[in-house]
Design an enzyme around this catalytic site. Structure first.
Site, PDB file in Angstrom:
ATOM      1  N   HIS A   1      52.831 -37.670  -9.717  1.00  0.00           N
ATOM      2  CA  HIS A   1      51.899 -36.634  -9.258  1.00  0.00           C
ATOM      3  C   HIS A   1      52.595 -35.686  -8.279  1.00  0.00           C
ATOM      4  CE1 HIS A   1      48.341 -39.433 -10.387  1.00  0.00           C
ATOM      5  NE2 HIS A   1      48.675 -38.651 -11.395  1.00  0.00           N
TER       6      HIS A   1
ATOM      7  N   LYS B   1      36.948 -43.139 -17.912  1.00  0.00           N
ATOM      8  CA  LYS B   1      37.138 -42.137 -16.857  1.00  0.00           C
ATOM      9  C   LYS B   1      37.043 -40.757 -17.497  1.00  0.00           C
ATOM     10  CE  LYS B   1      39.957 -44.284 -13.250  1.00  0.00           C
ATOM     11  NZ  LYS B   1      41.237 -44.200 -12.528  1.00  0.00           N
TER      12      LYS B   1
ATOM     13  N   GLU C   1      53.671 -43.647 -21.034  1.00  0.00           N
ATOM     14  CA  GLU C   1      52.573 -44.562 -20.681  1.00  0.00           C
ATOM     15  C   GLU C   1      52.748 -45.895 -21.419  1.00  0.00           C
ATOM     16  OE1 GLU C   1      50.593 -43.665 -18.290  1.00  0.00           O
ATOM     17  OE2 GLU C   1      50.476 -41.471 -18.322  1.00  0.00           O
TER      18      GLU C   1
ATOM     19  N   HIS D   1      52.844 -34.439 -18.257  1.00  0.00           N
ATOM     20  CA  HIS D   1      52.489 -35.601 -17.442  1.00  0.00           C
ATOM     21  C   HIS D   1      53.389 -36.804 -17.748  1.00  0.00           C
ATOM     22  CE1 HIS D   1      50.173 -38.500 -15.228  1.00  0.00           C
ATOM     23  NE2 HIS D   1      49.960 -39.207 -16.330  1.00  0.00           N
TER      24      HIS D   1
ATOM     25  N   ASN E   1      48.723 -47.204 -12.225  1.00  0.00           N
ATOM     26  CA  ASN E   1      49.332 -46.079 -11.502  1.00  0.00           C
ATOM     27  C   ASN E   1      50.824 -46.259 -11.268  1.00  0.00           C
ATOM     28  OD1 ASN E   1      46.947 -44.606 -11.247  1.00  0.00           O
ATOM     29  ND2 ASN E   1      46.314 -45.839  -9.498  1.00  0.00           N
TER      30      ASN E   1
ATOM     31  N   ARG F   1      21.038 -36.362 -18.699  1.00  0.00           N
ATOM     32  CA  ARG F   1      21.358 -37.568 -17.898  1.00  0.00           C
ATOM     33  C   ARG F   1      22.093 -38.636 -18.694  1.00  0.00           C
ATOM     34  NH1 ARG F   1      16.121 -36.446 -16.161  1.00  0.00           N
ATOM     35  NH2 ARG F   1      16.120 -35.399 -14.156  1.00  0.00           N
TER      36      ARG F   1
ATOM     37  N   ARG G   1      43.149 -52.336 -11.822  1.00  0.00           N
ATOM     38  CA  ARG G   1      43.278 -51.062 -12.535  1.00  0.00           C
ATOM     39  C   ARG G   1      44.316 -50.170 -11.864  1.00  0.00           C
ATOM     40  NH1 ARG G   1      38.578 -47.627 -15.785  1.00  0.00           N
ATOM     41  NH2 ARG G   1      40.010 -46.103 -16.622  1.00  0.00           N
TER      42      ARG G   1
ATOM     43  N   HIS H   1      53.127 -43.352 -10.948  1.00  0.00           N
ATOM     44  CA  HIS H   1      52.274 -42.167 -10.862  1.00  0.00           C
ATOM     45  C   HIS H   1      52.242 -41.500  -9.495  1.00  0.00           C
ATOM     46  CE1 HIS H   1      51.088 -43.135 -14.897  1.00  0.00           C
ATOM     47  NE2 HIS H   1      50.199 -42.161 -14.937  1.00  0.00           N
TER      48      HIS H   1
ATOM     49  N   GLU I   1      38.105 -49.643 -10.620  1.00  0.00           N
ATOM     50  CA  GLU I   1      39.248 -49.663  -9.706  1.00  0.00           C
ATOM     51  C   GLU I   1      38.874 -50.260  -8.356  1.00  0.00           C
ATOM     52  OE1 GLU I   1      41.449 -46.084 -10.756  1.00  0.00           O
ATOM     53  OE2 GLU I   1      42.581 -46.302  -8.912  1.00  0.00           O
TER      54      GLU I   1
ATOM     55  N   LYS J   1      45.338 -51.673 -22.155  1.00  0.00           N
ATOM     56  CA  LYS J   1      44.455 -50.832 -21.346  1.00  0.00           C
ATOM     57  C   LYS J   1      43.064 -51.472 -21.300  1.00  0.00           C
ATOM     58  CE  LYS J   1      42.915 -46.944 -19.282  1.00  0.00           C
ATOM     59  NZ  LYS J   1      42.971 -45.488 -19.296  1.00  0.00           N
TER      60      LYS J   1
HETATM   61  N1  LIG Z   1      40.636 -40.324 -18.512  1.00  0.00           N
HETATM   62  C1  LIG Z   1      41.772 -40.943 -18.348  1.00  0.00           C
HETATM   63  O1  LIG Z   1      41.816 -42.151 -18.085  1.00  0.00           O
HETATM   64  C2  LIG Z   1      43.041 -40.167 -18.504  1.00  0.00           C
HETATM   65  C3  LIG Z   1      44.262 -40.837 -18.603  1.00  0.00           C
HETATM   66  C4  LIG Z   1      45.416 -40.072 -18.838  1.00  0.00           C
HETATM   67  C5  LIG Z   1      45.323 -38.691 -18.965  1.00  0.00           C
HETATM   68  N2  LIG Z   1      44.114 -38.073 -18.853  1.00  0.00           N
HETATM   69  C6  LIG Z   1      43.984 -36.619 -19.002  1.00  0.00           C
HETATM   70  O2  LIG Z   1      44.419 -36.301 -20.322  1.00  0.00           O
HETATM   71  C7  LIG Z   1      44.934 -34.974 -20.329  1.00  0.00           C
HETATM   72  C8  LIG Z   1      46.251 -35.000 -21.055  1.00  0.00           C
HETATM   73  O3  LIG Z   1      46.039 -35.458 -22.370  1.00  0.00           O
HETATM   74  P1  LIG Z   1      46.959 -34.993 -23.580  1.00  0.00           P
HETATM   75  O4  LIG Z   1      48.366 -35.231 -23.230  1.00  0.00           O
HETATM   76  O5  LIG Z   1      46.390 -35.590 -24.799  1.00  0.00           O
HETATM   77  O6  LIG Z   1      46.799 -33.414 -23.533  1.00  0.00           O
HETATM   78  P2  LIG Z   1      45.993 -32.353 -24.426  1.00  0.00           P
HETATM   79  O7  LIG Z   1      44.623 -32.798 -24.733  1.00  0.00           O
HETATM   80  O8  LIG Z   1      46.143 -31.052 -23.725  1.00  0.00           O
HETATM   81  O9  LIG Z   1      46.834 -32.315 -25.784  1.00  0.00           O
HETATM   82  C9  LIG Z   1      48.172 -31.888 -25.754  1.00  0.00           C
HETATM   83  C10 LIG Z   1      48.415 -30.756 -26.766  1.00  0.00           C
HETATM   84  O10 LIG Z   1      48.416 -31.286 -28.074  1.00  0.00           O
HETATM   85  C11 LIG Z   1      47.537 -30.538 -28.925  1.00  0.00           C
HETATM   86  N3  LIG Z   1      47.050 -31.508 -29.919  1.00  0.00           N
HETATM   87  C12 LIG Z   1      46.144 -32.485 -29.761  1.00  0.00           C
HETATM   88  N4  LIG Z   1      46.106 -33.271 -30.854  1.00  0.00           N
HETATM   89  C13 LIG Z   1      47.010 -32.770 -31.713  1.00  0.00           C
HETATM   90  C14 LIG Z   1      47.451 -33.149 -33.005  1.00  0.00           C
HETATM   91  N5  LIG Z   1      46.996 -34.259 -33.604  1.00  0.00           N
HETATM   92  N6  LIG Z   1      48.369 -32.380 -33.621  1.00  0.00           N
HETATM   93  C15 LIG Z   1      48.881 -31.282 -33.006  1.00  0.00           C
HETATM   94  N7  LIG Z   1      48.538 -30.886 -31.779  1.00  0.00           N
HETATM   95  C16 LIG Z   1      47.605 -31.630 -31.140  1.00  0.00           C
HETATM   96  C17 LIG Z   1      46.523 -29.942 -27.989  1.00  0.00           C
HETATM   97  O11 LIG Z   1      45.973 -28.768 -28.526  1.00  0.00           O
HETATM   98  C18 LIG Z   1      47.383 -29.650 -26.756  1.00  0.00           C
HETATM   99  O12 LIG Z   1      48.034 -28.419 -26.908  1.00  0.00           O
HETATM  100  C19 LIG Z   1      45.026 -34.530 -18.886  1.00  0.00           C
HETATM  101  O13 LIG Z   1      43.965 -33.650 -18.618  1.00  0.00           O
HETATM  102  C20 LIG Z   1      44.855 -35.821 -18.096  1.00  0.00           C
HETATM  103  O14 LIG Z   1      44.251 -35.615 -16.838  1.00  0.00           O
HETATM  104  C21 LIG Z   1      42.992 -38.792 -18.635  1.00  0.00           C
HETATM  105 ZN   LIG Z   2      49.373 -41.229 -16.637  1.00  0.00          ZN
END
Ligand SMILES: NC(=O)c1ccc[n+]([C@@H]2O[C@H](COP(=O)([O-])OP(=O)(O)OC[C@H]3O[C@@H](n4cnc5c(N)ncnc54)[C@H](O)[C@@H]3O)[C@@H](O)[C@H]2O)c1
Ligand SMILES: [Zn+2]
Length: 374
Positions: free
Chosen positions: A261, A151, A193, A274, A254, A129, A250, A257, A245, A235
């Site tokens: 999307h 999030k 971003e 993305h 978007n 929990r 917040r 976005h 939100e 942020k």
């Molecule tokens: N929670 C939120 O508010 C929020 C906001 C934006 C995005 N997201 C989520 O985040 C995800 C995208 O994040 P991301 O772009 O970091 O993707 P990711 O975590 O898939 O990382 C991208 C790639 O980089 C590699 N990697 C990570 N760190 C590295 C490093 N230091 N050196 C070399 N390679 C490295 C990973 O293995 C992967 O292949 C999505 O799932 C999205 O939905 C969440």
């Molecule tokens: Zn985004």
């Protein structure tokens, strides 16, 4: 610690529990300080959840730091990629946490990009929990966006991020030196971003980005450090004022976005990163704002030029086989749609946006024309 510490204050005005204020440490070499930071909170045991691609060198550096600070430490690894944000993976990892016999005093330390941060936060929110979670973001997207704000979640076949929880971390440790190993395409994608923060909240930051594109593209540490710090601050500013939100603030995150999307969905997830979709989405959103007479052609050009100089796409051929109606239909199903009306976050100048409702679909279609290339 030689970093800049940003305080994200959640003091109870936005719902229980009363105080979930935390520090976001942004700097160089901060990974090596992880142990000290956790130990200072009284934490004695940690489980590191790491993206398999960053076990060496980043998660290993975190493990060493934790061990040196006297913490008992275990490591769980997750395959890289979006597919790991799944029920199957969450189930496997919850069982693994149970096998390790961890309790509510154990911290989960998520080391990786947004995938690991979202998954790790969700695992922590659900296990026993709720156990403490620390975010150690290693991608630009994660450092400027996903690791901050609580999030968390996983994907279902029916859609992205459909199951999740708000679970604020105990703290965020962003070491910009970890970005040195990040592939160029991933790094560049994260810059979308960053441009977004300038457009929605901070004209001065936008101008700083314009003046420093060469240093940013060359990944000069001083420029990257400032860029991550300012983005994290912006942020945090938004999350403090509208954690869940509810007020609409917040929602300004978007910007670009709704288009993004639709582009990601229509081209199949993975075709566009993305951030690439967000760049194209901001191009379309600015065009839409100009069509509606909300911004000048000069503002559209400034954003366009900055995105281009940073190496982000401003046109794409990935939409060649996608009809306007398909994109409109996807946008109509977007979370941000209310009562079937198309709503967009649109700028009225650089540094300020508003939520605009009841937009004519023909204007939306016209805004996409400019991002299509053959
Ligand atoms: N929670 C939120 O508010 C929020 C906001 C934006 C995005 N997201 C989520 O985040 C995800 C995208 O994040 P991301 O772009 O970091 O993707 P990711 O975590 O898939 O990382 C991208 C790639 O980089 C590699 N990697 C990570 N760190 C590295 C490093 N230091 N050196 C070399 N390679 C490295 C990973 O293995 C992967 O292949 C999505 O799932 C999205 O939905 C969440
Ligand atoms: Zn985004």
């Amino acid at each position: 610690m030689a970093d800049r510490t940003i305080t994200l204050r959640l003091d109870g005005t936005d719902g229980p529990p009363p105080d979930r204020t935390y520090a976001i440490h942004v700097g160089r070499g901060t990974l090596a300080e992880t142990g000290k930071v956790l130990a200072a909170t009284g934490c004695q045991r940690a489980v590191v959840l790491a993206d398999a691609a960053v076990v060496t060198p980043h998660a290993t550096a975190v493990m060493t730091s934790l061990t040196q600070a006297g913490l008992a430490t275990d490591l769980l690894t997750v395959p890289s990629g979006e597919a790991s944000k799944s029920l199957t993976e969450a189930g496997r990892l919850w069982e693994a946490l149970a096998q390790l016999g961890i309790d509510r005093q154990t911290s989960l330390v998520a080391v990786g990009g947004g995938v690991i941060g979202d998954l790790g936060g969700f695992l922590a929110a659900g296990f026993a929990r709720g156990i403490p979670c620390w975010q150690v973001p290693t991608t630009l997207v994660a450092q400027v966006d996903s690791a901050i704000g609580g999030k968390t979640g996983i994907n279902l076949a029916a859609g992205k991020n459909l199951v999740g929880a708000f679970w604020q971390p105990q703290g965020v440790i962003a070491d910009i030196d970890t970005l040195a190993t990040l592939p160029t395409r991933e790094f560049t994608s994260g810059l979308a971003e960053v441009v977004k923060y300038g457009m929605i909240l901070d004209a001065e930051f936008f101008a700083w980005l314009e003046a420093n594109t060469a240093a940013i593209v060359a990944r000069e540490p001083a420029a990257i450090e400032h860029l991550v710090q300012r983005s994290a601050e912006l942020k945090a500013f938004v999350v403090e004022r509208d954690e869940r939100e509810l007020t609409g603030l917040r929602a300004c995150l978007n910007y670009g976005h709704t288009f993004a999307h639709a582009f990601e969905t229509a081209t199949g997830y993975g075709t566009l990163l993305h951030g690439e979709a967000v760049s194209l989405g901001m191009v379309a959103a600015a065009q839409l704002a100009a069509t509606l007479g909300r911004i000048t052609a000069e503002t559209v050009t400034r954003q366009h030029t900055l995105l281009e100089h940073l190496g982000l796409p401003v046109t794409t051929n990935t939409l060649a086989a996608v009809a306007d109606d398909t994109l409109l239909a996807i946008m109509g199903r977007d979370k941000k749609t209310e009562h079937g009306q198309l709503r967009f976050v649109l700028p009225d100048c650089i540094g300020h946006v508003e939520l605009v409702e009841g937009i004519d679909p023909a204007a939306v279609t016209a805004a996409i024309v400019g991002v299509r290339s053959t």
